[in-house]
Write an enzyme that holds these catalytic residues in place. Structure first.
Site: not given
Ligand code: NAI
Length: 286
Positions: A172, A182
């Site tokens: 990602y 995140y």
């Protein structure tokens, strides 16, 4: 001859692992999956009861068959490493041979070899915490489950990966650009995974002619992503800002994985392939 794939990280029909299994099955591969031990019972019973039948349908109308489901916990390499509280945990007690080494041994016993290895798993217990608030244990757990798990899988499967084979993981963009939300060391874990992709491409390429690539995927409403809590926002952001203004489907990532696993990609190794509607190329929101 048909190829055989082992896909680690399939526990329902929503995630990238399932979609990759489908694309590989549609291209004629035999499918083996590794399912996280605590999720195994519900996954297997749902499969048996036909809950996934709708999502098993392939483009030619046939159904994807999963030849075998292996219990797997990719944070443990061999039985010596499993602590007592996990061994006696009732979610683990019903299964056996689920450490990485044992799963590779079982696959070897059952099938001899594979051609394609897919790592589609990640876990960060503190993912919702900013990095500045992440504990050492949380950070190391993220790296263990999301990065070293791949090193370990490839290490143990390498001897049974047929030369010319292909290994793929999922990453990602939070590894290289700031994605607030995140957290928990997950951005660090993805950075490690991408760096390891290059080093492993060299080592596995020289050792057994295996290609190693990772797909940097755009946002998908998977079970894991919903647990992070910001997935709808990331999908909306991509819809507003990416060059291609459509929601990313898991199938598009599955198809890219099938390409990378195929002879069409025979000179591609050590790469990060973006499958994200082009969002990575933008320098500014619009
Ligand atoms: P998912 O929930 O379908 O897959 C994650 C899987 O990892 C689950 O099946 C879970 O049971 C398994 N797992 C967790 N810990 C494990 C362990 N110790 N041993 C074995 N299995 C374990 O979710 P998703 O999102 O499809 O995730 C697949 C990969 O895609 C992950 O690497 C994720 O980081 C990556 N990814 C996901 C994106 C998204 O927006 N959903 C975006 C970019 C990458």
């Amino acid at each position: 001859k048909g190829k055989r794939a082992f896909i680690a990280g399939v526990a329902d029909d929503n995630g990238y692992g399932w979609a990759i299994a489908k694309s590989l099955a549609a291209a004629g591969a035999e499918i083996l999956v590794g399912t996280w031990v605590p999720a195994l019972n519900i996954f297997e019973s749902s499969l048996r009861r036909g809950k996934f039948d709708g999502s098993r349908i392939l483009p030619d109308g046939s159904m994807m068959e999963i030849t075998k489901v292996y219990p797997l916990d990719a944070v443990f390499d061999n039985p010596d490493e499993v602590p007592e509280d996990i061994k006696t945990n009732k979610r683990y007690a019903g299964s056996s041979k689920w450490t990485v080494q044992e799963v590779a041994e079982s696959v070897k016993e059952d099938f001899g070899s594979i051609d394609i290895l897919v790592h589609s798993l990640a876990n960060g217990p503190e993912v919702t915490k900013p990095l500045l608030e992440t504990s050492r244990n949380g950070y190391l757990a993220a790296i263990s489950a999301s990065s070293y798990s791949y090193v370990s899988l490839l290490k143990h499967f390498l001897p049974i990966l047929n030369p010319g084979g292909s290994s793929i993981s999922l990453t990602y963009i939070a590894s290289e650009r700031i994605i607030p939300g995140y957290g928990g060391g997950m951005s660090s874990a993805k950075a490690a995974l991408e760096s390891d992709t290059r080093v492993l491409a060299f080592e596995a390429g020289r050792k057994r002619k295996i290609r190693v690539n990772t797909i940097s995927a755009g946002p998908l409403r998977s079970r894991a992503a919903k647990a992070i809590g910001f997935i709808d926002m990331m999908i909306d952001y991509s819809l507003a800002n990416a060059p291609l203004q459509k929601e990313l489907s898991a199938e598009e990532v599955g198809n890219a994985a099938a390409f990378l696993a195929s002879p069409l990609a025979s000179a591609i190794t050590g790469t990060v392939l973006y499958v994200d509607n082009g969002l990575n190329a933008m320098g500014v929101g619009v």
